[in-house]
Design an enzyme around this catalytic site. Sequence first.
Site, PDB file in Angstrom:
ATOM      1  N   GLU A 106      30.136  73.940  -9.888  1.00 57.52           N
ATOM      2  CA  GLU A 106      31.345  74.174 -10.673  1.00 57.52           C
ATOM      3  C   GLU A 106      32.591  73.753  -9.896  1.00 57.52           C
ATOM      4  O   GLU A 106      33.555  73.246 -10.486  1.00 57.52           O
ATOM      5  CB  GLU A 106      31.415  75.655 -11.082  1.00 57.52           C
ATOM      6  CG  GLU A 106      30.343  76.021 -12.092  1.00 57.52           C
ATOM      7  CD  GLU A 106      30.272  77.503 -12.403  1.00 57.52           C
ATOM      8  OE1 GLU A 106      29.673  77.861 -13.421  1.00 57.52           O
ATOM      9  OE2 GLU A 106      30.821  78.310 -11.615  1.00 57.52           O
ATOM     10  N   SER A 156      31.074  89.992  -8.259  1.00 53.91           N
ATOM     11  CA  SER A 156      31.604  91.264  -7.753  1.00 53.91           C
ATOM     12  C   SER A 156      31.127  92.439  -8.594  1.00 53.91           C
ATOM     13  O   SER A 156      31.177  93.584  -8.146  1.00 53.91           O
ATOM     14  CB  SER A 156      33.135  91.218  -7.738  1.00 53.91           C
ATOM     15  OG  SER A 156      33.633  91.066  -9.067  1.00 53.91           O
ATOM     16  N   THR A 161      17.445  64.661 -24.810  1.00 56.59           N
ATOM     17  CA  THR A 161      18.556  63.915 -25.392  1.00 56.59           C
ATOM     18  C   THR A 161      19.303  64.868 -26.301  1.00 56.59           C
ATOM     19  O   THR A 161      18.684  65.636 -27.042  1.00 56.59           O
ATOM     20  CB  THR A 161      18.069  62.680 -26.181  1.00 56.59           C
ATOM     21  OG1 THR A 161      17.174  63.088 -27.217  1.00 56.59           O
ATOM     22  CG2 THR A 161      17.360  61.695 -25.261  1.00 56.59           C
ATOM     23  N   HIS A 162      20.628  64.868 -26.217  1.00 58.30           N
ATOM     24  CA  HIS A 162      21.481  65.822 -26.931  1.00 58.30           C
ATOM     25  C   HIS A 162      21.159  67.260 -26.512  1.00 58.30           C
ATOM     26  O   HIS A 162      21.436  68.203 -27.253  1.00 58.30           O
ATOM     27  CB  HIS A 162      21.325  65.677 -28.446  1.00 58.30           C
ATOM     28  CG  HIS A 162      21.527  64.282 -28.941  1.00 58.30           C
ATOM     29  ND1 HIS A 162      22.770  63.758 -29.217  1.00 58.30           N
ATOM     30  CD2 HIS A 162      20.638  63.284 -29.184  1.00 58.30           C
ATOM     31  CE1 HIS A 162      22.640  62.506 -29.617  1.00 58.30           C
ATOM     32  NE2 HIS A 162      21.359  62.184 -29.598  1.00 58.30           N
ATOM     33  N   LYS A 211      23.418  88.262  -9.969  1.00 61.81           N
ATOM     34  CA  LYS A 211      23.896  86.915 -10.287  1.00 61.81           C
ATOM     35  C   LYS A 211      23.699  85.925  -9.135  1.00 61.81           C
ATOM     36  O   LYS A 211      23.984  86.216  -7.980  1.00 61.81           O
ATOM     37  CB  LYS A 211      25.375  86.956 -10.649  1.00 61.81           C
ATOM     38  CG  LYS A 211      25.679  87.729 -11.932  1.00 61.81           C
ATOM     39  CD  LYS A 211      25.372  86.905 -13.156  1.00 61.81           C
ATOM     40  CE  LYS A 211      26.494  85.940 -13.416  1.00 61.81           C
ATOM     41  NZ  LYS A 211      26.218  85.095 -14.595  1.00 61.81           N
ATOM     42  N   HIS A 253      66.858  59.795   4.986  1.00 60.37           N
ATOM     43  CA  HIS A 253      66.087  58.556   5.030  1.00 60.37           C
ATOM     44  C   HIS A 253      65.008  58.753   6.093  1.00 60.37           C
ATOM     45  O   HIS A 253      65.300  58.867   7.281  1.00 60.37           O
ATOM     46  CB  HIS A 253      66.997  57.373   5.388  1.00 60.37           C
ATOM     47  CG  HIS A 253      66.381  56.035   5.132  1.00 60.37           C
ATOM     48  ND1 HIS A 253      65.319  55.558   5.857  1.00 60.37           N
ATOM     49  CD2 HIS A 253      66.697  55.061   4.216  1.00 60.37           C
ATOM     50  CE1 HIS A 253      64.988  54.355   5.415  1.00 60.37           C
ATOM     51  NE2 HIS A 253      65.815  54.024   4.422  1.00 60.37           N
TER      52      HIS A 253
END
Length: 435
Positions: free
Chosen positions: A277, A265, A142-143, A270, A68
Amino acid sequence: MIERYTLPEMGRVWSDQHKYELWCRVETLVLEAHAAAGRVPADVVEPVRNAPPPTPERVAEIEQTTQHDVIAFLTAWADNTEPRSAAAYVHHGMTSSDLLDTALAVQLTDATDVLLAKADRLVAALRDHGLAHRDTIKVGRTHGVHAEPDVWGHRVADLAFAAARSRDRLREARARVGVVAISGAVGTYSLIDPSVEGHVAEALGLRAAEASTQVVIRDSVSEWVSALAIIATVCEAIALEVRHGQRTEVRELSEAFGAGQKGSSAMPHKKNPIRSERIAGLARVVRAAIVPVMEGIPLWHERDISHSSTERVFLPDAAITTDYLLDLTAGLVENLVVDVDRMRANLESTGGLIYTSSVLLELVEGGLSREDAYALVQSAAMQTWQSGTPFRETLRSKADASDVTLDEARLDEICRPEQYVANLGPLFDRLAALT
């Protein structure tokens, strides 16, 4: 929450050591109220007030036997009280939830204050960025497909107002979770006077519950978590905009890339939107708290503790993660790289197809039926899509074939991106006033 995503100030709010400090504070306030009312000896207050909070390690050690947590805490704190006999009056007339829910209310409001400061920073960052780009022409999509000309600041303004509304929702939720309940075993004040609850609430800057059984019903806590989830998801909306903008084919936006930073890596070229993300991933963690916490609203009779274990995990995790998300998202916006030239180049890349809506209306206003005007403009647009021939050329060819006269000077006037955004001034006035 793992240390990787825990910022120090928020981590402190949810630490076990701070929790026990709050428990000591609540218990001391209750004891003070009892002593003032003459229910317990006045000379026990000072020894209890001076007793240092127990360490988490000591409470955990005792809990191995008691099974407890509150009793373990009370025993460990009593061991720190001199004389120990003064501790006999601690927790007088209370039940565990009186302590737990009241201390939790302090944690929730303290956590909210940290979040509101971060939310203010994000709103300000979006506002300032939007105003800085009120004239930065880009194509609206749009879309995911080019639609009409727009300005980058318009999109940012939409996100700024969403962030401000989300902050305001959290501020409202703060008022509802800041609830003190010290009413005894089933909430009837059978062994504790309601004035004690009022004293504690006033001292903590909170309010007494309108009603409670042994626990405060969890609708307000669920609202608070939902408010965090909305904030987190607005952060994700910002991040998604950056992720789309950083795609190689778009290349209009990019996260700041520091000296020495590495993107892959395997591929040295990149530059990935890793912050965006991360925001997208962690927003899922906050949203995941909504249902488990909400399921703590229905409990057996006056209480059970099925909500307790859930909240031990999800309330700190939701607060800590949202705190991290707000900090990360504000930094993302403050350091966002905007390629103005690329935005203009992308806008012009479809050879004028972005002007079809204005051309359609111009032909209708010139006397063509909407059906005929739409057919002519669409036919020319489809030819441009297929051949790459500029839209004005395919339009001219289709008009000639249909014996429709074009006002070239008028087309020159309406086929300008600036005329599409001429009415956005009041929006930016509202944005400038946003605080």
